[in-house]
Design a protein around this motif. Structure first.
Motif, PDB file in Angstrom:
ATOM      1  N   THR A  57      35.822  37.817  33.669  1.00  0.00           N
ATOM      2  CA  THR A  57      34.670  36.984  34.210  1.00  0.00           C
ATOM      3  C   THR A  57      33.948  36.738  32.807  1.00  0.00           C
ATOM      4  N   ARG A  58      33.560  37.946  32.073  1.00  0.00           N
ATOM      5  CA  ARG A  58      32.852  37.961  30.838  1.00  0.00           C
ATOM      6  C   ARG A  58      33.720  37.040  29.725  1.00  0.00           C
ATOM      7  N   GLN A 113      40.840  54.620  42.831  1.00  0.00           N
ATOM      8  CA  GLN A 113      41.134  54.485  41.228  1.00  0.00           C
ATOM      9  C   GLN A 113      41.616  53.088  40.987  1.00  0.00           C
ATOM     10  N   ALA A 114      42.480  52.772  41.731  1.00  0.00           N
ATOM     11  CA  ALA A 114      43.048  51.191  41.610  1.00  0.00           C
ATOM     12  C   ALA A 114      42.192  50.178  41.833  1.00  0.00           C
ATOM     13  N   ASN A 115      41.148  50.414  42.885  1.00  0.00           N
ATOM     14  CA  ASN A 115      40.286  49.474  43.246  1.00  0.00           C
ATOM     15  C   ASN A 115      39.344  49.384  42.057  1.00  0.00           C
ATOM     16  N   VAL A 116      38.840  50.545  41.434  1.00  0.00           N
ATOM     17  CA  VAL A 116      37.846  50.611  40.354  1.00  0.00           C
ATOM     18  C   VAL A 116      38.499  49.826  39.264  1.00  0.00           C
ATOM     19  N   ALA A 117      39.868  50.213  38.864  1.00  0.00           N
ATOM     20  CA  ALA A 117      40.476  49.455  37.792  1.00  0.00           C
ATOM     21  C   ALA A 117      40.431  48.036  38.037  1.00  0.00           C
ATOM     22  N   ARG A 158      41.869  33.525  38.869  1.00  0.00           N
ATOM     23  CA  ARG A 158      42.874  33.249  38.056  1.00  0.00           C
ATOM     24  C   ARG A 158      43.697  32.190  38.132  1.00  0.00           C
ATOM     25  N   GLY A 159      44.044  31.290  36.946  1.00  0.00           N
ATOM     26  CA  GLY A 159      44.700  30.259  37.237  1.00  0.00           C
ATOM     27  C   GLY A 159      44.001  28.696  37.394  1.00  0.00           C
ATOM     28  N   ALA A 195      38.775  45.095  35.590  1.00  0.00           N
ATOM     29  CA  ALA A 195      39.532  43.938  34.933  1.00  0.00           C
ATOM     30  C   ALA A 195      38.940  42.627  35.461  1.00  0.00           C
ATOM     31  N   ASP A 196      38.249  42.534  36.643  1.00  0.00           N
ATOM     32  CA  ASP A 196      37.889  41.209  37.064  1.00  0.00           C
ATOM     33  C   ASP A 196      36.694  41.055  36.101  1.00  0.00           C
TER      34      ASP A 196
END
Length: 248
Positions: A139-140, A126-130, A216-217, A134-135
């Motif tokens: 990106t969008r 679930q954490a990997n899917v979340a 990010r960054g 988010a990525d």
């Protein structure tokens, strides 16, 4: 699919749910292929665990144990000269029942351990899917940002690397599209460059010529580079760079 139903899959396979919970999971499984697959995998796992922990006892095991109870000493002698105490049948049977209870508790503990492991696996997935969602959202946001800046450079041997950067989103996207794979079974590796040095943003798998990497960054970097490295990548970029995109 709710998180509550999803996290009950492990308990459902171990038959550790109430009738209402079982009905809820059954109803959910009719519409969720991912959970049906997970149930099948968990059932296979628990079956394999059981294969190594259980075997059918010999037919005369019970008779042999009951017979041995009356002749097997249960406590140590009081002294070397003292006669061996005669075991009390009731006490011997009590100890046999206690041993059986210990076996049952051990089996219950094994089932609990399986559930805990599978529940942790579900939480990790679930954490990997979340994180992946988010990525994707960021990106969008970068590609659709009003302050989007595109920069690019040719890749040695053909192809192009494009860098999309957004100060508002404080992130950027590196897009590599090489014309061919590097010679000698080597791979492409992406880098962000700052005055302090280069930081790897990942090496491509062997044979892969295209990639998209969210960083990010990225606006804090001075450039983006592409190098050719051994499979698995290198801790530092190998010169010369196959492509370099200045960001300032």
């Amino acid at each position: 699919m709710t998180a509550d139903v999803h996290t009950m899959v492990g308990a459902y396979v171990l038959d550790a749910v109430t009738d209402l919970e079982r009905a809820a999971v059954d109803r959910h499984l009719r519409d969720c292929e991912a959970c049906r697959t997970e149930v099948d995998e968990l059932r296979e796992t628990t079956a394999r665990l059981a294969d190594g922990a259980w075997s059918v006892p010999p037919p005369r095991l019970r008779d042999n144990v009951l017979s041995a109870i009356t002749t097997t000493r249960q406590t140590a002698p009081i002294s070397p000269a003292a006669p061996s105490p005669v075991p009390a049948p009731g006490r011997s049977r009590l100890r046999l029942v206690s041993a059986a209870a210990a076996v049952v508790l051990a089996a219950s503990g094994a089932a609990t351990a399986v559930y805990v492991i599978q529940d942790q696996r579900v939480r990790t997935e679930q954490a990997n899917v979340a994180a992946a969602r988010a990525d994707e959202a960021l990106t969008r946001a970068v590609l659709g940002s009003p302050d989007l800046v595109l920069r690019e450079d040719d890749v040695t041997g053909g192809g192009r690397v494009t860098v999309a950067s957004s100060e508002l989103q404080n992130a950027g996207v590196i897009m590599l599209a090489a014309a061919s794979t590097p010679a000698g079974d080597k791979v492409y590796q992406l880098w962000t460059i700052t005055p302090a040095g280069a930081t790897s943003q990942g090496a491509l798998p062997p044979g892969q010529t295209a990639a998209m990497k969210l960083v990010r960054g990225l606006p804090q970097s001075t450039g983006v580079g592409v190098t050719v490295e051994p499979p698995g990548g290198s801790p530092q970029p190998t010169s010369p760079l196959s492509a370099e995109v200045p960001l300032i």
